[in-house]
Design a protein around this motif. Structure first.
Motif, PDB file in Angstrom:
ATOM      1  N   THR A   1       3.181 -15.505   7.884  1.00  0.00           N
ATOM      2  CA  THR A   1       1.664 -15.618   7.890  1.00  0.00           C
ATOM      3  C   THR A   1       1.758 -17.328   7.216  1.00  0.00           C
ATOM      4  OG1 THR A   1       2.107 -14.917   5.421  1.00  0.00           O
ATOM      5  CG2 THR A   1       1.206 -13.402   6.997  1.00  0.00           C
ATOM      6  N   ASP A   2       2.644 -18.006   6.799  1.00  0.00           N
ATOM      7  CA  ASP A   2       2.549 -19.317   6.447  1.00  0.00           C
ATOM      8  C   ASP A   2       3.031 -20.468   7.159  1.00  0.00           C
ATOM      9  OD1 ASP A   2       1.196 -18.866   4.131  1.00  0.00           O
ATOM     10  OD2 ASP A   2       2.877 -18.420   2.803  1.00  0.00           O
ATOM     11  N   THR A   3       3.305 -20.011   8.522  1.00  0.00           N
ATOM     12  CA  THR A   3       4.263 -21.027   9.558  1.00  0.00           C
ATOM     13  C   THR A   3       2.964 -21.560  10.572  1.00  0.00           C
ATOM     14  OG1 THR A   3       6.081 -19.873   9.214  1.00  0.00           O
ATOM     15  CG2 THR A   3       5.884 -21.254  10.961  1.00  0.00           C
ATOM     16  N   ALA A   4       2.903 -22.921  10.629  1.00  0.00           N
ATOM     17  CA  ALA A   4       1.947 -23.478  11.692  1.00  0.00           C
ATOM     18  C   ALA A   4       2.120 -24.930  11.630  1.00  0.00           C
ATOM     19  CB  ALA A   4       0.448 -23.043  11.214  1.00  0.00           C
ATOM     20  N   TRP A   5       1.468 -25.362  12.827  1.00  0.00           N
ATOM     21  CA  TRP A   5       1.273 -26.802  12.866  1.00  0.00           C
ATOM     22  C   TRP A   5       0.313 -27.148  12.239  1.00  0.00           C
ATOM     23  CZ3 TRP A   5       3.447 -23.976  17.013  1.00  0.00           C
ATOM     24  CH2 TRP A   5       4.688 -24.407  17.646  1.00  0.00           C
ATOM     25  N   ARG A   6      -0.891 -26.601  12.268  1.00  0.00           N
ATOM     26  CA  ARG A   6      -2.023 -26.869  11.699  1.00  0.00           C
ATOM     27  C   ARG A   6      -2.325 -26.166  10.327  1.00  0.00           C
ATOM     28  NH1 ARG A   6      -2.630 -27.706  16.975  1.00  0.00           N
ATOM     29  NH2 ARG A   6      -2.920 -29.802  17.609  1.00  0.00           N
ATOM     30  N   GLN A   7      -2.021 -26.489   9.297  1.00  0.00           N
ATOM     31  CA  GLN A   7      -2.117 -25.638   7.999  1.00  0.00           C
ATOM     32  C   GLN A   7      -3.466 -25.891   7.358  1.00  0.00           C
ATOM     33  OE1 GLN A   7       0.066 -23.664   6.728  1.00  0.00           O
ATOM     34  NE2 GLN A   7       2.122 -24.053   7.547  1.00  0.00           N
ATOM     35  N   PRO A   8      -4.275 -24.781   7.060  1.00  0.00           N
ATOM     36  CA  PRO A   8      -5.574 -25.046   6.519  1.00  0.00           C
ATOM     37  C   PRO A   8      -5.492 -25.464   5.096  1.00  0.00           C
ATOM     38  CG  PRO A   8      -4.601 -22.530   6.302  1.00  0.00           C
ATOM     39  CD  PRO A   8      -3.533 -23.488   7.125  1.00  0.00           C
ATOM     40  N   ASP A   9      -6.657 -26.086   4.798  1.00  0.00           N
ATOM     41  CA  ASP A   9      -6.711 -26.960   3.353  1.00  0.00           C
ATOM     42  C   ASP A   9      -6.268 -25.923   2.124  1.00  0.00           C
ATOM     43  OD1 ASP A   9      -7.540 -28.929   4.789  1.00  0.00           O
ATOM     44  OD2 ASP A   9      -9.728 -28.878   4.213  1.00  0.00           O
ATOM     45  N   ALA A  10      -6.500 -24.738   2.289  1.00  0.00           N
ATOM     46  CA  ALA A  10      -6.050 -23.995   0.942  1.00  0.00           C
ATOM     47  C   ALA A  10      -4.763 -23.882   0.853  1.00  0.00           C
ATOM     48  CB  ALA A  10      -6.461 -22.453   1.302  1.00  0.00           C
ATOM     49  N   ARG A  11      -3.784 -24.179   1.838  1.00  0.00           N
ATOM     50  CA  ARG A  11      -2.285 -24.314   1.570  1.00  0.00           C
ATOM     51  C   ARG A  11      -1.716 -25.731   1.302  1.00  0.00           C
ATOM     52  NH1 ARG A  11      -0.537 -21.244   7.259  1.00  0.00           N
ATOM     53  NH2 ARG A  11      -1.808 -19.233   6.964  1.00  0.00           N
ATOM     54  N   LEU A  12      -2.540 -26.544   1.364  1.00  0.00           N
ATOM     55  CA  LEU A  12      -1.907 -27.888   1.104  1.00  0.00           C
ATOM     56  C   LEU A  12      -1.294 -28.021  -0.505  1.00  0.00           C
ATOM     57  CD1 LEU A  12      -4.017 -30.234   3.196  1.00  0.00           C
ATOM     58  CD2 LEU A  12      -1.969 -29.150   4.026  1.00  0.00           C
ATOM     59  N   PRO A  13      -1.818 -27.390  -1.321  1.00  0.00           N
ATOM     60  CA  PRO A  13      -1.388 -27.658  -2.673  1.00  0.00           C
ATOM     61  C   PRO A  13      -0.017 -26.847  -2.635  1.00  0.00           C
ATOM     62  CG  PRO A  13      -3.554 -26.926  -2.955  1.00  0.00           C
ATOM     63  CD  PRO A  13      -3.329 -26.826  -1.316  1.00  0.00           C
ATOM     64  N   ARG A  14       0.319 -26.026  -1.632  1.00  0.00           N
ATOM     65  CA  ARG A  14       1.697 -25.695  -2.027  1.00  0.00           C
ATOM     66  C   ARG A  14       2.889 -26.428  -1.014  1.00  0.00           C
ATOM     67  NH1 ARG A  14       0.556 -19.955   0.879  1.00  0.00           N
ATOM     68  NH2 ARG A  14       2.753 -20.284   0.812  1.00  0.00           N
TER      69      ARG A  14
END
Length: 428
Positions: free
Chosen positions: A245-258
């Motif tokens: 669920t957390d793997t992608a080329w384009r990560q949403p902004d909500a994940r950037l703090p991680r």
């Protein structure tokens, strides 16, 4: 400055292991005879030492064996400036660990009869029909180019024997690659193919092993044969079935703090890349979705991918590949006559399958990475690593964000998992 740092980071994806590490392996006892037993304290100590001696800002690792988790641990900081520790849900840039994912996607289409491994690449992309090969210089110092002796095949593209370049180098063919800029982030995969097809090959197809842009060509094949954008296909056919669920080329902004911060070694000291520059490595604003790099992931997500491979293509009821297909991918595809193999021998006594290095013999020297015969693996430019060890029913994922690639981290982590004197076979 930002552009130069980003260019440097992306360039490092093409040389994720261009040199072997020179640090000696971490000293430790071998496993008990018959069964490899994981020593948590030994791995904890290894991860901590990587931070203490300045090779990493933060480290983490996850090991599964016999169908259960046998180790999780971390040390140091995901972001030193923010005071944020390395955690289990930290998202890391995995660079060339993207490549096995792309290979699995293409082999799914192979299972459906959409292509054959020995098909000419030009069957699907006609621009590659008239490839030329660099053959040195004439008496006046001008480059000599000759026709290919046989077409580049899909198998060549998957085992790095096509002859493609992957960055700067000493020949005019390398210069042509740089001028064409096929991995420009502003273009899509079809334009990447068009640009690459005009670049001369470094050698005759099938005659050498040389790490290359070939996996990005695989991504273009997936896109063409599936009729879907590459990232959409991978999400639908690999990530969603495996619950990554957390793997992608384009990560949403909500994940950037991680996200873990990227750290670049300069003058012998790790310097943290500014957030704005590091996040440019997230592909939200780029047209290109490369097959050879670009994914960001978590330990648990990538471990699910590794466990699927160990389970011969299936995990928790989700069938991704057939067992025979996994076996094909992790079987050495290099003819013994292919003796020129760039830096691949620095990985150890290995051959190369379809997007995986494959260990063929036990470690030959005390300095070689510990591992088991039959294991397969790959790593990333920021010094990340994973491997699958069928002999010991084990998978391991190691995260760090250190550039340039530092192979001593892998040697120490493997020695901590296996013991520094492990011989490479069960019971050793």
């Amino acid at each position: 400055m930002r552009g130069k740092r980003l260019a440097m980071a992306l360039a490092m994806t093409v040389a994720c292991a261009a040199s072997a590490a020179t640090a000696p392996p971490l000293q430790a006892r071998s496993a008990s005879a018959g069964v490899l037993k994981i020593d948590k304290a030994r791995i904890d100590a290894a991860l901590k030492q990587m931070v203490v001696d300045g090779r990493a800002a933060g480290t983490s690792a996850l090991v599964w064996q016999d169908g259960k988790e046998v180790y999780f641990g971390s040390a140091g900081m995901a972001d030193r400036k923010a005071g944020r520790p390395m955690r289990r849900d930290t998202i890391a840039q995995i660079f060339s660990m993207t490549k096995p994912v792309t290979g699995v996607a293409l082999m799914q289409l192979w299972e459906r009869g959409r292509l054959r491994l020995d098909d000419p690449l030009a069957k699907y992309f006609p621009d590659y029909a008239a490839m030329r090969v660099y053959a040195g210089r004439d008496a006046a110092g001008q480059p000599i180019y000759v026709p290919v002796e046989r077409p580049v095949t899909i198998r060549d593209v998957m085992r790095h024997t096509a002859g493609f370049a992957y960055g700067p180098g000493p020949t005019p063919a390398h210069d042509a690659y740089i001028a064409a800029d096929p991995l420009a982030l502003t273009i899509g995969l079809p334009e990447m193919n068009r640009r690459l097809a005009g670049v001369p090959l470094l050698f005759q197809p099938g005659s050498q092993w040389s790490y290359s842009i070939g996996v990005d060509v695989q991504a273009a094949l997936v896109e063409k044969l599936s009729g879907q954008p590459f990232a959409d296909y991978v999400r639908e056919h690999i990530f969603e079935p495996l619950k990554m669920t957390d793997t992608a080329w384009r990560q949403p902004d909500a994940r950037l703090p991680r996200f873990a911060a990227m750290n670049v070694k300069q003058d012998g000291k790790l310097e943290q890349m500014p957030d704005a520059e590091a996040r440019t490595l997230n592909f939200q604003d780029h047209a290109l979705t490369p097959g050879g790099f670009g994914l960001a992931s978590t330990l648990d997500d990538y471990q699910r991918f590794a466990r699927m491979l160990l389970n011969e293509g299936e995990l928790d009821g989700a069938r991704i590949l057939k067992p025979a297909t996994v076996k094909l991918m992790v079987t050495d595809q290099l003819d013994p006559a292919i003796t020129e193999r760039l830096w691949l021998p620095e990985k150890g006594a290995v051959g190369f399958g379809l997007d995986f290095a494959v260990r063929k013999r036990p470690p030959q020297t005390p300095a070689e990475n510990r591992g088991a015969v039959g294991e397969y693996f790959w790593d990333g430019a920021a010094s990340t690593l994973f491997w699958v060890d069928p002999a010991n029913k084990l998978t391991a994922v190691f995260f760090v964000q250190t550039m340039p690639y530092d192979g001593s981290l892998h040697r120490d982590f493997r020695a901590a998992v296996y013991g520094a004197d492990y011989k490479g076979r069960p019971g050793d």
